[in-house]
Write an enzyme that holds these catalytic residues in place. Structure first.
Site, PDB file in Angstrom:
ATOM      1  N   TYR A   1     -12.872 -21.901 -22.484  1.00  0.00           N
ATOM      2  CA  TYR A   1     -14.186 -22.059 -22.367  1.00  0.00           C
ATOM      3  C   TYR A   1     -14.832 -22.924 -23.304  1.00  0.00           C
ATOM      4  O   TYR A   1     -16.170 -23.185 -23.105  1.00  0.00           O
ATOM      5  CB  TYR A   1     -14.667 -20.535 -22.109  1.00  0.00           C
ATOM      6  CG  TYR A   1     -14.378 -19.840 -21.039  1.00  0.00           C
ATOM      7  CD1 TYR A   1     -14.670 -19.993 -19.652  1.00  0.00           C
ATOM      8  CD2 TYR A   1     -13.746 -18.539 -21.297  1.00  0.00           C
ATOM      9  CE1 TYR A   1     -14.260 -19.371 -18.456  1.00  0.00           C
ATOM     10  CE2 TYR A   1     -13.240 -17.850 -20.198  1.00  0.00           C
ATOM     11  CZ  TYR A   1     -13.449 -18.108 -18.892  1.00  0.00           C
ATOM     12  OH  TYR A   1     -13.086 -17.675 -17.808  1.00  0.00           O
TER      13      TYR A   1
ATOM     14  N   ASN B   1     -24.206 -19.410 -13.335  1.00  0.00           N
ATOM     15  CA  ASN B   1     -22.628 -19.293 -13.461  1.00  0.00           C
ATOM     16  C   ASN B   1     -22.613 -17.399 -13.368  1.00  0.00           C
ATOM     17  O   ASN B   1     -22.860 -17.063 -14.045  1.00  0.00           O
ATOM     18  CB  ASN B   1     -22.216 -19.797 -14.905  1.00  0.00           C
ATOM     19  CG  ASN B   1     -20.734 -19.526 -15.020  1.00  0.00           C
ATOM     20  OD1 ASN B   1     -20.179 -18.884 -14.242  1.00  0.00           O
ATOM     21  ND2 ASN B   1     -20.143 -20.134 -15.947  1.00  0.00           N
TER      22      ASN B   1
ATOM     23  N   HIS C   1     -16.361 -14.120  -7.328  1.00  0.00           N
ATOM     24  CA  HIS C   1     -14.980 -13.863  -6.521  1.00  0.00           C
ATOM     25  C   HIS C   1     -15.142 -12.582  -5.649  1.00  0.00           C
ATOM     26  O   HIS C   1     -14.538 -12.086  -5.196  1.00  0.00           O
ATOM     27  CB  HIS C   1     -13.913 -14.050  -7.499  1.00  0.00           C
ATOM     28  CG  HIS C   1     -13.810 -15.153  -8.457  1.00  0.00           C
ATOM     29  ND1 HIS C   1     -13.918 -16.459  -8.085  1.00  0.00           N
ATOM     30  CD2 HIS C   1     -13.947 -15.106  -9.650  1.00  0.00           C
ATOM     31  CE1 HIS C   1     -13.983 -17.204  -9.020  1.00  0.00           C
ATOM     32  NE2 HIS C   1     -13.824 -16.559 -10.273  1.00  0.00           N
TER      33      HIS C   1
ATOM     34  N   HIS D   1     -19.452 -23.495 -12.745  1.00  0.00           N
ATOM     35  CA  HIS D   1     -17.959 -22.948 -13.572  1.00  0.00           C
ATOM     36  C   HIS D   1     -17.818 -23.686 -14.686  1.00  0.00           C
ATOM     37  O   HIS D   1     -17.489 -25.021 -14.418  1.00  0.00           O
ATOM     38  CB  HIS D   1     -16.802 -22.412 -12.382  1.00  0.00           C
ATOM     39  CG  HIS D   1     -17.453 -21.793 -11.356  1.00  0.00           C
ATOM     40  ND1 HIS D   1     -17.642 -20.357 -11.816  1.00  0.00           N
ATOM     41  CD2 HIS D   1     -17.666 -21.973 -10.178  1.00  0.00           C
ATOM     42  CE1 HIS D   1     -18.027 -19.787 -10.575  1.00  0.00           C
ATOM     43  NE2 HIS D   1     -17.971 -20.766  -9.841  1.00  0.00           N
TER      44      HIS D   1
HETATM   45  O1  CA2 Z   1     -15.266 -20.900 -15.396  1.00  0.00           O
HETATM   46  C1  CA2 Z   1     -16.289 -20.205 -15.284  1.00  0.00           C
HETATM   47  O2  CA2 Z   1     -17.355 -20.533 -15.870  1.00  0.00           O
HETATM   48  C2  CA2 Z   1     -16.309 -18.851 -14.742  1.00  0.00           C
HETATM   49  O3  CA2 Z   1     -17.371 -18.598 -13.934  1.00  0.00           O
HETATM   50  C3  CA2 Z   1     -16.175 -17.676 -16.010  1.00  0.00           C
HETATM   51  C4  CA2 Z   1     -15.925 -16.370 -15.521  1.00  0.00           C
HETATM   52  C5  CA2 Z   1     -14.724 -16.188 -14.650  1.00  0.00           C
HETATM   53  O4  CA2 Z   1     -14.359 -14.884 -14.303  1.00  0.00           O
HETATM   54  C6  CA2 Z   1     -14.593 -17.154 -13.464  1.00  0.00           C
HETATM   55  O5  CA2 Z   1     -13.503 -17.183 -12.593  1.00  0.00           O
HETATM   56  C7  CA2 Z   1     -14.863 -18.705 -13.893  1.00  0.00           C
HETATM   57  C8  CA2 Z   1     -15.707 -15.516 -16.664  1.00  0.00           C
HETATM   58  C9  CA2 Z   1     -16.514 -15.345 -17.806  1.00  0.00           C
HETATM   59  C10 CA2 Z   1     -16.080 -14.857 -19.118  1.00  0.00           C
HETATM   60  O6  CA2 Z   1     -16.448 -15.571 -20.138  1.00  0.00           O
HETATM   61  C11 CA2 Z   1     -15.618 -15.633 -21.238  1.00  0.00           C
HETATM   62  C12 CA2 Z   1     -16.152 -16.326 -22.283  1.00  0.00           C
HETATM   63  C13 CA2 Z   1     -15.672 -16.508 -23.460  1.00  0.00           C
HETATM   64  C14 CA2 Z   1     -14.496 -15.305 -23.725  1.00  0.00           C
HETATM   65  C15 CA2 Z   1     -14.358 -14.499 -22.761  1.00  0.00           C
HETATM   66  C16 CA2 Z   1     -14.803 -14.651 -21.394  1.00  0.00           C
END
Ligand code: CA2
Length: 151
Positions: A26, A77, A83, A103
């Site tokens: 991320y 987002n 999902h 995303h």
């Molecule tokens: O890629 C993306 O922005 C997502 O929407 C992020 C979601 C994930 O479930 C999607 O599949 C894709 C997860 C967000 C969690 O964000 C975090 C950020 C830093 C550390 C841990 C989690």
């Protein structure tokens, strides 16, 4: 009547952790950085932004309903709710505001369960896998879409 010059920015579950964990997925920008980038990009186009991050599906749905009153569109987002959530989809289609699905990571290069989105066929704009700069891209594309709709 012309649309209000305001966008809503919504970030779903766990996006408050941005910049603290999983930088390889991320990046290192924080949620505050994302909100600032989004607000600045929108301001350059004459729009203000109301931002909310929530770990609760119902709070996001309430914010979507409220956006109907005074926003021209939504940048969202939805995190993992992308999902799983028919309810989030129903809220977004229910208010009839154009929205951009963002995303940060390339969900199509990750686990198969991330390849499915409940929103992809109803989003006006989708930006996937462009890091946090994707929020700025989403604002620009959504504002262009709103402009095309109004003309
Ligand atoms: O890629 C993306 O922005 C997502 O929407 C992020 C979601 C994930 O479930 C999607 O599949 C894709 C997860 C967000 C969690 O964000 C975090 C950020 C830093 C550390 C841990 C989690």
């Amino acid at each position: 009547m012309s649309a209000p010059l305001r966008l809503m920015l919504l970030n779903g579950p766990n996006l408050n952790l941005l910049g603290t964990r999983e930088p390889e997925v991320y990046g290192t920008a924080t949620l505050a950085d994302v909100e600032q980038l989004t607000a600045q990009t929108a301001a350059d186009l004459g729009y203000e932004v109301r931002a909310l991050q929530s770990n609760h599906e119902g709070a996001l749905i309430d914010a979507i309903h409220a956006a109907r009153e005074d926003c021209a569109g939504i940048v969202i987002n939805p995190g993992g709710l992308t999902h799983t959530s028919v309810a989030l989809r129903d809220a977004l289609t229910g208010v009839s505001l154009p929205f951009a699905e963002v995303h940060i990571s390339d969900v199509y290069a990750r686990e198969k369960f991330r390849h499915f989105s409940y929103l992809d066929d109803v989003a006006a704009v989708r930006v996937v896998g462009r890091g946090v700069d994707g929020y700025a891209e989403a604002v620009r594309a959504l504002v262009a879409f709103i402009g095309d709709q109004d003309s």
